[in-house]
Design a protein around this motif. Sequence first.
Motif, mmCIF file in Angstrom:
data_model
loop_
_atom_site.group_PDB
_atom_site.id
_atom_site.type_symbol
_atom_site.label_atom_id
_atom_site.label_comp_id
_atom_site.label_asym_id
_atom_site.label_seq_id
_atom_site.Cartn_x
_atom_site.Cartn_y
_atom_site.Cartn_z
ATOM 1 N N SER A 216 0.831 -1.210 0.000
ATOM 2 C CA SER A 216 0.000 0.000 0.000
ATOM 3 C C SER A 216 0.863 1.256 0.000
ATOM 4 C CB SER A 216 -0.964 -0.010 1.184
ATOM 5 O OG SER A 216 -0.252 -0.053 2.393
ATOM 6 N N GLY A 217 1.997 1.197 0.689
ATOM 7 C CA GLY A 217 2.896 2.354 0.719
ATOM 8 C C GLY A 217 3.421 2.703 -0.659
ATOM 9 N N LEU A 218 3.907 1.711 -1.373
ATOM 10 C CA LEU A 218 4.436 1.947 -2.712
ATOM 11 C C LEU A 218 3.320 2.377 -3.660
ATOM 12 C CD1 LEU A 218 6.780 1.859 -4.740
ATOM 13 C CD2 LEU A 218 6.218 -0.535 -5.142
ATOM 14 N N ALA A 219 2.166 1.739 -3.571
ATOM 15 C CA ALA A 219 1.042 2.069 -4.448
ATOM 16 C C ALA A 219 0.621 3.523 -4.252
ATOM 17 C CB ALA A 219 -0.132 1.125 -4.194
ATOM 18 N N ASN A 220 0.442 3.929 -2.993
ATOM 19 C CA ASN A 220 0.042 5.312 -2.725
ATOM 20 C C ASN A 220 1.101 6.303 -3.184
ATOM 21 O OD1 ASN A 220 -2.570 5.137 -1.510
ATOM 22 N ND2 ASN A 220 -1.598 4.180 0.253
ATOM 23 N N GLU A 221 2.345 5.981 -2.961
ATOM 24 C CA GLU A 221 3.447 6.861 -3.351
ATOM 25 C C GLU A 221 3.481 7.077 -4.866
ATOM 26 O OE1 GLU A 221 8.223 6.276 -3.191
ATOM 27 O OE2 GLU A 221 7.102 5.647 -1.406
ATOM 28 N N VAL A 222 3.372 5.994 -5.613
ATOM 29 C CA VAL A 222 3.425 6.070 -7.081
ATOM 30 C C VAL A 222 2.214 6.825 -7.620
ATOM 31 C CG1 VAL A 222 3.262 4.677 -9.179
ATOM 32 C CG2 VAL A 222 4.876 4.034 -7.389
ATOM 33 N N VAL A 223 1.035 6.509 -7.120
ATOM 34 C CA VAL A 223 -0.186 7.155 -7.615
ATOM 35 C C VAL A 223 -0.166 8.648 -7.290
ATOM 36 C CG1 VAL A 223 -2.690 7.274 -7.335
ATOM 37 C CG2 VAL A 223 -1.570 5.052 -7.627
ATOM 38 N N ARG A 224 0.219 9.009 -6.070
ATOM 39 C CA ARG A 224 0.306 10.434 -5.706
ATOM 40 C C ARG A 224 1.272 11.177 -6.623
ATOM 41 N NH1 ARG A 224 0.199 11.453 0.749
ATOM 42 N NH2 ARG A 224 -1.756 10.351 1.154
ATOM 43 N N ALA A 225 2.422 10.576 -6.869
ATOM 44 C CA ALA A 225 3.429 11.225 -7.714
ATOM 45 C C ALA A 225 2.909 11.426 -9.136
ATOM 46 C CB ALA A 225 4.707 10.402 -7.730
ATOM 47 N N VAL A 226 2.269 10.415 -9.696
ATOM 48 C CA VAL A 226 1.767 10.517 -11.072
ATOM 49 C C VAL A 226 0.658 11.563 -11.162
ATOM 50 C CG1 VAL A 226 0.488 9.270 -12.871
ATOM 51 C CG2 VAL A 226 2.460 8.208 -11.780
ATOM 52 N N LEU A 227 -0.279 11.543 -10.217
ATOM 53 C CA LEU A 227 -1.390 12.506 -10.257
ATOM 54 C C LEU A 227 -0.910 13.929 -9.955
ATOM 55 C CD1 LEU A 227 -4.300 10.465 -8.648
ATOM 56 C CD2 LEU A 227 -3.918 10.989 -11.058
ATOM 57 N N ALA A 228 0.050 14.080 -9.056
ATOM 58 C CA ALA A 228 0.581 15.410 -8.749
ATOM 59 C C ALA A 228 1.330 15.975 -9.941
ATOM 60 C CB ALA A 228 1.496 15.341 -7.534
ATOM 61 N N GLU A 229 2.048 15.129 -10.631
ATOM 62 C CA GLU A 229 2.836 15.563 -11.786
ATOM 63 C C GLU A 229 1.935 16.008 -12.939
ATOM 64 O OE1 GLU A 229 5.262 13.079 -15.004
ATOM 65 O OE2 GLU A 229 6.144 12.982 -13.003
ATOM 66 N N SER A 230 0.862 15.276 -13.181
ATOM 67 C CA SER A 230 0.032 15.582 -14.347
ATOM 68 C C SER A 230 -1.079 16.580 -14.048
ATOM 69 C CB SER A 230 -0.556 14.304 -14.926
ATOM 70 O OG SER A 230 -1.360 13.676 -13.950
ATOM 71 N N ASP A 231 -1.696 16.487 -12.877
ATOM 72 C CA ASP A 231 -2.843 17.342 -12.566
ATOM 73 C C ASP A 231 -2.553 18.341 -11.452
ATOM 74 O OD1 ASP A 231 -4.293 15.900 -14.389
ATOM 75 O OD2 ASP A 231 -5.275 14.636 -12.895
ATOM 76 N N GLY A 232 -1.431 18.202 -10.791
ATOM 77 C CA GLY A 232 -1.143 19.043 -9.639
ATOM 78 C C GLY A 232 -2.013 18.674 -8.449
ATOM 79 N N TRP A 233 -2.565 17.476 -8.463
ATOM 80 C CA TRP A 233 -3.505 17.048 -7.422
ATOM 81 C C TRP A 233 -2.763 16.511 -6.215
ATOM 82 C CZ3 TRP A 233 -4.687 12.029 -5.481
ATOM 83 C CH2 TRP A 233 -5.803 11.995 -4.647
ATOM 84 N N GLU A 234 -3.164 16.971 -5.040
ATOM 85 C CA GLU A 234 -2.656 16.444 -3.774
ATOM 86 C C GLU A 234 -3.859 16.011 -2.953
ATOM 87 O OE1 GLU A 234 0.371 15.839 -2.424
ATOM 88 O OE2 GLU A 234 1.251 16.341 -4.347
ATOM 89 N N PRO A 235 -3.832 14.790 -2.433
ATOM 90 C CA PRO A 235 -4.995 14.326 -1.664
ATOM 91 C C PRO A 235 -5.118 15.062 -0.339
ATOM 92 C CG PRO A 235 -3.218 12.757 -1.498
ATOM 93 C CD PRO A 235 -2.783 13.807 -2.475
ATOM 94 N N ASP A 236 -6.354 15.148 0.140
ATOM 95 C CA ASP A 236 -6.593 15.702 1.477
ATOM 96 C C ASP A 236 -6.235 14.634 2.479
ATOM 97 O OD1 ASP A 236 -7.577 18.031 0.387
ATOM 98 O OD2 ASP A 236 -9.660 17.329 0.402
#
Length: 187
Positions: free
Chosen positions: A165-185
Motif C-alpha cells: 500500500s505504501g508503494l502504491a500510494n506513493e506512485v499514484v500520488r506522484a503521477v497525479l501530482a505531476e500531471s494534474d497538480g492534485w494532492e490528496p486531502d
Amino acid sequence: MSANRRRRTVEESGEPPPGDPEQHPGDPEAVARAICLRLLTQRARSRAELADALARRDVPEDAANAVLDRFTEVGLIDDSALAESLAGAQHRERGLAGRAVAMKLRQRGLAEESVRAAVSGIDRDSERARAQELVARRRRALSGLPPPVQARRLVGLLARKGYSSGLANEVVRAVLAESDGWEPDDS
C-alpha cells in the motif's frame, strides 16, 4: 475422418492416442513416462505438477518417483529454471509485484528455495518502475474521472497486482501530482 482430424480430436480430449502405453497399464513406468512427456510438450511444468498428474492417473508412487527422478536427472524437469523464467515473465509481462509472483510460484508447487531465488531478482526499484508503467497505462482510460476516483482505482489496481500500500500510494500520488497538480486531502 482424416488422420489429422482424428489426432486433433484425441489431443483435445486429453485421452491417450491409440497404441499409447497409457492404454496398457502393464508397465507403470511406461505409463508415467508417456503422461509426463505429453504434459511437458504442452508447457513447462514443475515436478509437483507432474507428480499430481501421475497420482490422478493412479500411477504407483514408486514408478512415478523413478520417472520424475530420471526426468530431473536428464534436465526435462528443472524447477529452479522454471521458477526463474516464470518470475521474470510474471513481473515483466503481467506487472506483478514480488510477493504476488512468489504466491504464483508456490501455487505451481515450486520449492521455497527456488521461489526465494527467483523472486530475489525483483527489487524495489524494478517494482516501482513497473508500478509507474501500470499506472501510466491505466490512467489514460481513467482520465475523465475526478482525481480522487482515479487515485482510488489506481491504488486498487496496484494492490491486486501485489504491490504494498505504501508503494502504491506513493506512485499514484506522484503521477497525479505531476500531471494534474492534485494532492490528496490527508485530513
